[in-house]
Motif scaffolding. Structure first.
Motif, PDB file in Angstrom:
ATOM      1  N   ILE A 229       0.847  -1.207   0.000  1.00 51.47           N
ATOM      2  CA  ILE A 229       0.000   0.000   0.000  1.00 51.47           C
ATOM      3  C   ILE A 229       0.879   1.252   0.000  1.00 51.47           C
ATOM      4  CG2 ILE A 229      -1.688   1.318   1.383  1.00 51.47           C
ATOM      5  CD1 ILE A 229      -2.853  -1.442   2.229  1.00 51.47           C
ATOM      6  N   ALA A 230       1.979   1.205   0.761  1.00 51.89           N
ATOM      7  CA  ALA A 230       2.885   2.371   0.807  1.00 51.89           C
ATOM      8  C   ALA A 230       3.484   2.639  -0.575  1.00 51.89           C
ATOM      9  CB  ALA A 230       3.988   2.139   1.834  1.00 51.89           C
ATOM     10  N   ARG A 231       3.860   1.561  -1.278  1.00 57.21           N
ATOM     11  CA  ARG A 231       4.431   1.756  -2.630  1.00 57.21           C
ATOM     12  C   ARG A 231       3.400   2.339  -3.582  1.00 57.21           C
ATOM     13  NH1 ARG A 231       7.532  -2.757  -1.813  1.00 57.21           N
ATOM     14  NH2 ARG A 231       6.067  -4.170  -2.782  1.00 57.21           N
ATOM     15  N   LEU A 232       2.134   1.875  -3.458  1.00 57.67           N
ATOM     16  CA  LEU A 232       1.089   2.315  -4.389  1.00 57.67           C
ATOM     17  C   LEU A 232       0.556   3.707  -4.062  1.00 57.67           C
ATOM     18  CD1 LEU A 232      -1.007  -0.990  -4.705  1.00 57.67           C
ATOM     19  CD2 LEU A 232       0.566  -0.023  -6.387  1.00 57.67           C
ATOM     20  N   THR A 233       0.423   4.017  -2.753  1.00 58.86           N
ATOM     21  CA  THR A 233      -0.271   5.266  -2.377  1.00 58.86           C
ATOM     22  C   THR A 233       0.601   6.254  -1.607  1.00 58.86           C
ATOM     23  OG1 THR A 233      -0.993   4.471  -0.209  1.00 58.86           O
ATOM     24  CG2 THR A 233      -2.415   3.913  -2.078  1.00 58.86           C
ATOM     25  N   GLY A 234       1.760   5.811  -1.123  1.00 58.39           N
ATOM     26  CA  GLY A 234       2.605   6.679  -0.294  1.00 58.39           C
ATOM     27  C   GLY A 234       2.145   6.722   1.154  1.00 58.39           C
TER      28      GLY A 234
END
Ligand SMILES: C[S@@+](CC[C@H](N)C(=O)[O-])C[C@H]1O[C@@H](n2cnc3c(N)ncnc32)[C@H](O)[C@@H]1O
Length: 189
Positions: A143-148
Motif C-alpha cells: 500500500i505504501a508503494r502504491l499510495t505513499g
C-alpha cells in the motif's frame, strides 16, 4: 475517510487546542479549516503547512470561505522554518502516515512546540490486535508503494520515542484510527 464521524473527530480535536499560536502540519486540501471557524478561533495565530503546492492551492480556496486569519506555507514538516518553542499547539490529521521520515518530523514538531505545548493528532496506525496487525504488516509495504501511505507504522510508540508523553490515545475506529493528545516529555520519562 470523510463523513459525519470524521467531521466530529476533527471538531473534537480542535476542542483540545491550548494557547494562541497553532501550527497545522500537512494541511492538505484544508479540510480542517472550516472547523477553526466553527471553534471560533478568531484571535488565534494559525499557520498551516504542506509539502505539496497543489494541496495548498486547494486549501487556499477553502481558506477564503472562512473569516479566520490563517497563513498557508509551502514547507516540509521534517525541516521547518520556525524558531524553537514557538507554537502552543501542533495539529495533524492523517499526516504522519505519509511523511517519509515521520520520526524526524516528530522531533522537528517537538522543537517548534513550547515545553508546555500540545501535540494533537488523528492518525491511522498499526493495530495492537495480532491478526489485524499481521495483515497490516503484510499489506502495508505494498500500500505504501502504491499510495505513499504507511498504514503499518507504530505511530504512538514513535511519538514517545520522539520525546513526547502521550496523555491520551483514543480509539476512533477499531484501534487503527486514533486521536492522540501528547505533550513534550520534559522530565524524560
Ligand atoms: C492524507 S493527506 C491529509 C491532509 C489533511 N490533513 C486532512 O486531514 O485531510 C496528507 C498530507 O500530508 C502532506 N505531507 C506529506 N509529507 C509531508 C511533509 N514532509 N511535510 C508537510 N506535509 C506533508 C501531504 O502533502 C498531504 O497533503
Amino acid at each position: 475517510m470523510e463523513g459525519s464521524a470524521f467531521s466530529q473527530w476533527r471538531m473534537d480535536l480542535l476542542n483540545q487546542v491550548r494557547g494562541n499560536s497553532i501550527l497545522e502540519v500537512g494541511v492538505g486540501t484544508g479540510l480542517n479549516l472550516q472547523y477553526y471557524q466553527k471553534a471560533g478561533f478568531v484571535d488565534k495565530e494559525i499557520i498551516c503547512i504542506d509539502i505539496s503546492h497543489g494541496m495548498l492551492q486547494f486549501a487556499e480556496r477553502r481558506m477564503k470561505d472562512t473569516h479566520i486569519n490563517i497563513k498557508l506555507h509551502l514547507m516540509d514538516l521534517q525541516n521547518m522554518d520556525f524558531p524553537d518553542s514557538y507554537f502552543d499547539t501542533v495539529i495533524g490529521t492523517c499526516v504522519l502516515c505519509s511523511v517519509s521520515d515521520h520520526l524526524k518530523g516528530l522531533r522537528e514538531i517537538s522543537r517548534v512546540l513550547r515545553p508546555e505545548g500540545r501535540l494533537l493528532l488523528i492518525e491511522h496506525v498499526l493495530s495492537y490486535r495480532p491478526i489485524l496487525s499481521s495483515m497490516m504488516k503484510r499489506t502495508g509495504p505494498i500500500i505504501a508503494r502504491l499510495t505513499g501511505e504507511n498504514i503499518h507504522r507504530e505511530t504512538v510508540k514513535d511519538i514517545r520515542a520522539a520525546g513526547f508523553k502521550v496523555l491520551e490515545e483514543k480509539d476512533l475506529y477499531l484501534d487503527i484510527v486514533k486521536m492522540i493528545n501528547a505533550v513534550p516529555d520534559i522530565r524524560g520519562d
